[in-house]
Design a protein around this motif. Structure first.
Motif, PDB file in Angstrom:
ATOM      1  N   PRO A  83      40.498  46.961  35.297  1.00 45.54           N
ATOM      2  CA  PRO A  83      42.057  46.688  35.518  1.00 45.54           C
ATOM      3  C   PRO A  83      42.754  47.173  36.637  1.00 45.54           C
ATOM      4  N   ARG A  85      41.130  47.339  39.805  1.00 47.50           N
ATOM      5  CA  ARG A  85      40.845  46.234  40.676  1.00 47.50           C
ATOM      6  C   ARG A  85      41.869  45.052  40.557  1.00 47.50           C
ATOM      7  N   GLN A  86      41.916  44.732  39.410  1.00 48.33           N
ATOM      8  CA  GLN A  86      43.037  43.566  39.162  1.00 48.33           C
ATOM      9  C   GLN A  86      44.349  43.712  39.711  1.00 48.33           C
ATOM     10  N   TYR A  87      44.785  44.929  39.199  1.00 47.27           N
ATOM     11  CA  TYR A  87      46.209  45.492  39.904  1.00 47.27           C
ATOM     12  C   TYR A  87      46.219  45.481  41.212  1.00 47.27           C
ATOM     13  N   LYS A  89      44.516  43.676  43.317  1.00 46.49           N
ATOM     14  CA  LYS A  89      44.555  42.270  43.935  1.00 46.49           C
ATOM     15  C   LYS A  89      45.836  41.617  44.103  1.00 46.49           C
ATOM     16  N   THR A 282      45.872  45.506  33.811  1.00 49.04           N
ATOM     17  CA  THR A 282      46.090  44.321  34.225  1.00 49.04           C
ATOM     18  C   THR A 282      45.048  43.211  34.082  1.00 49.04           C
ATOM     19  N   ASN A 283      45.208  41.937  33.660  1.00 45.38           N
ATOM     20  CA  ASN A 283      44.286  40.995  33.092  1.00 45.38           C
ATOM     21  C   ASN A 283      42.980  41.601  32.729  1.00 45.38           C
ATOM     22  N   ASN A 284      43.206  42.389  31.803  1.00 40.07           N
ATOM     23  CA  ASN A 284      42.108  43.161  30.928  1.00 40.07           C
ATOM     24  C   ASN A 284      42.272  42.772  29.553  1.00 40.07           C
ATOM     25  N   ASP A 328      50.293  43.846  30.322  1.00 38.11           N
ATOM     26  CA  ASP A 328      49.394  44.552  30.981  1.00 38.11           C
ATOM     27  C   ASP A 328      49.557  45.962  31.117  1.00 38.11           C
ATOM     28  N   ARG A 384      50.606  36.892  38.432  1.00 40.28           N
ATOM     29  CA  ARG A 384      49.127  36.934  38.578  1.00 40.28           C
ATOM     30  C   ARG A 384      48.580  36.062  39.311  1.00 40.28           C
TER      31      ARG A 384
END
Length: 412
Positions: A83, A85-87, A89, A282-284, A328, A384
Motif C-alpha cells: 500500500p 507503493r500504491q499511495y 503512485k 491504498t488499493n490493498n 484505504d 486512484r
C-alpha cells in the motif's frame, strides 16, 4: 562546472512546457516527466540553495505531511510496503505545486505560455478522437489514454473555454473559449462519458454563478438552446441512451453499469466497517472485496451475472473516490478531505477578492474544474485512476499560484 541559473531556468521552463503538451495525450510521458521534476526541484536546493516553496508555508507543510504522513500510515494499515507503493503512485503528483509555483511567480507570462501547450494537446486529442468517431460512429472512442481519460479531458477543456467565453472582453479570446467548449463537448460525446457530461454542466454552473449578469445569462441560454436543439434534432434517440439512462438504478442486465456501481458502493461500505480506523491501505483491499463478493446472493440471472462480473473481472474499487479514501486510509482520509473541501475552497474564496482580472478568471476556471472533479468522484475513481489525479493537482497549482501572487502584491 556548475550550470548558470539562467540556463537552469530554461531547462525548468522547457520541462514544464513538455508536460503541458503531454497532459492530454501521453500519460506515460507525463509520468516520466514527474521524475525529472523531482530531480530538478532537488537540484534547485543543492545547486542554488532554493528551498521548497508553493506560495504559503502552511500549505507547504500540509502537503508534505499529507505525503510523508500518508506513507507511514499506509505501511501500518497494510503492514507491508504494497500500500505504501500504491499511495506513492497517487501522491507523486504532489511535486507539481512545488515545481510550477517558482516558475510562475518568476515569470507572470509563464502560465500563458504553458497553456498554449496544454491547448495544443487538447486539439490533438480532439482530432484523434474525432477520426475514431468518424470511422465508427457512436462507438465509444479510446482517444489516447482510454475512454475515461478522454472524456474527463473534454470536461476540463470545456470548462476552461466556458470561463473564457463569459469573462474575457477580447472577441478573439471569446472565440477561443467557444472553440474550447466545442472541443470539450465533442470529446464527451465521442466517449459517451456520463459522469463527464454531468461534471461539465456542474462546472459551467459554478463559473456562471460567480460571473453572472443578466446579459451574459441570456446570451448563454441562447447559445446552449441552439446547440442542444441542433444536436437533439440530428441525433437518433438510441445513440443518446447512455446519457438518458444516467440515473437509472433498475436491476437489469441492460442497466449493468449503474447497478454495478451500487453493488460496488455497498461492498466499499462493508470494507470500511471492517477497518474503520486504519483502513486497508491504498488499493490493498482485494481480499476483503472478494470476501464480500463470495457472500453475495445469486438468486436471479442478473444477480449471478453481477456477482461473477465482480469476482472474475477483479474489481476492487468502489467507483467512488470518497469511499475509496476512507476504505484505504481510515481516519487519515480526513487529511485528504480537508485538502479537498477545506484548503481548496479557502484559496478559491480568497482569490475571488483579487483586483487582477486574470487572477480572477484563472481562479474561476479552477473553481469550475474542481467542482466537476468532486462530483465525478461520486461515480468514478478519479483519485486512484492513473491520469485523473492530475486534474486535481494542476488545479491546486493554479489556486496556489493565484494566492501566492496576491500575497506578494499585497505585501509590496
Amino acid at each position: 562546472m556548475t550550470i548558470t541559473r539562467d540556463k537552469f531556468s530554461k531547462l525548468e521552463n522547457i520541462l514544464g512546457y513538455i508536460f503541458g503538451i503531454s497532459f492530454f495525450i501521453n500519460f506515460n510521458l507525463s509520468k516520466e516527466l514527474i521524475t525529472g521534476m523531482i530531480i530538478v526541484t532537488l537540484l534547485r536546493y543543492f545547486l542554488y540553495g532554493e528551498r521548497l516553496e508553493c506560495g504559503d508555508k502552511k500549505i507547504e507543510k500540509y502537503l508534505l505531511f499529507f505525503l510523508f504522513g500518508g506513507l507511514i500510515w499506509n505501511f501500518f494499515a497494510g503492514m507491508s510496503f504494497i500500500p505504501v507503493r500504491q499511495y506513492l503512485k497517487i501522491m507523486r503528483w504532489v511535486i507539481l505545486p512545488f515545481y510550477f509555483y517558482p516558475l510562475m511567480s518568476r515569470d507572470k507570462k509563464y502560465i500563458n505560455k504553458f497553456s498554449y501547450g496544454l491547448f495544443l494537446g487538447g486539439v490533438i486529442l480532439f482530432l484523434k478522437s474525432a477520426y475514431e468517431f468518424y470511422k465508427a460512429p457512436w462507438t465509444r472512442v479510446y482517444g489516447f489514454e482510454g475512454i475515461d481519460t478522454t472524456g474527463f479531458g473534454g470536461m476540463v477543456i470545456g470548462i476552461i473555454g466556458f470561463a473564457l467565453l463569459l469573462n474575457k472582453k477580447e472577441y478573439i479570446k471569446k472565440i477561443l473559449g467557444l472553440a474550447l467548449m466545442g472541443i470539450g463537448m465533442g470529446l464527451i460525446v465521442f466517449t459517451q462519458m456520463r459522469s463527464a457530461m454531468i461534471g461539465i454542466l456542474i462546472g459551467y454552473l459554478i463559473v456562471l454563478l460567480f460571473s453572472i449578469n443578466y446579459k451574459k445569462l441570456l446570451v448563454l441560454l441562447g447559445i446552449m438552446g441552439i446547440l442542444m436543439g441542433i444536436s437533439l434534432k440530428n441525433i437518433e434517440h438510441s445513440s443518446l441512451k447512455r446519457f438518458t439512462t444516467a440515473f437509472d438504478t433498475e436491476k437489469t442486465l441492460g442497466n449493468s453499469s449503474n447497478y454495478m456501481r451500487i453493488l460496488l458502493w455497498k461492498n466499499a461500505i462493508w470494507r470500511i466497517k471492517e477497518h474503520p480506523i486504519m483502513g486497508s491501505g491504498t488499493n490493498n483491499d482485494k481480499k476483503l472485496f472478494l470476501e464480500y463478493c463470495y457472500n453475495m446472493k445469486e438468486e436471479t440471472p442478473t444477480e449471478k451475472y453481477m456477482k461473477d462480473a465482480m469476482i472474475f473481472r477483479e474489481f476492487s474499487d468502489s467507483h467512488n473516490m470518497y469511499l475509496n479514501a476512507i476504505s484505504d486510509n481510515g481516519i487519515f482520509s480526513l487529511v485528504q478531505f480537508f485538502l479537498w473541501f477545506g484548503i481548496c475552497p479557502y484559496l478559491f474564496i480568497k482569490n475571488r477578492k483579487s483586483f487582477n482580472e486574470n487572477i480572477r478568471i484563472l481562479n474561476l476556471m479552477v473553481g469550475g474544474i474542481l467542482a466537476s472533479y468532486y462530483f465525478s468522484g461520486l461515480t468514478w475513481s478519479v483519485w486512484r485512476n492513473k491520469w485523473t489525479p492530475m486534474i486535481f493537482w494542476m488545479s491546486l497549482v493554479v489556486l496556489i499560484y493565484c494566492y501566492g501572487i496576491e500575497k506578494k502584491e499585497n505585501n509590496q
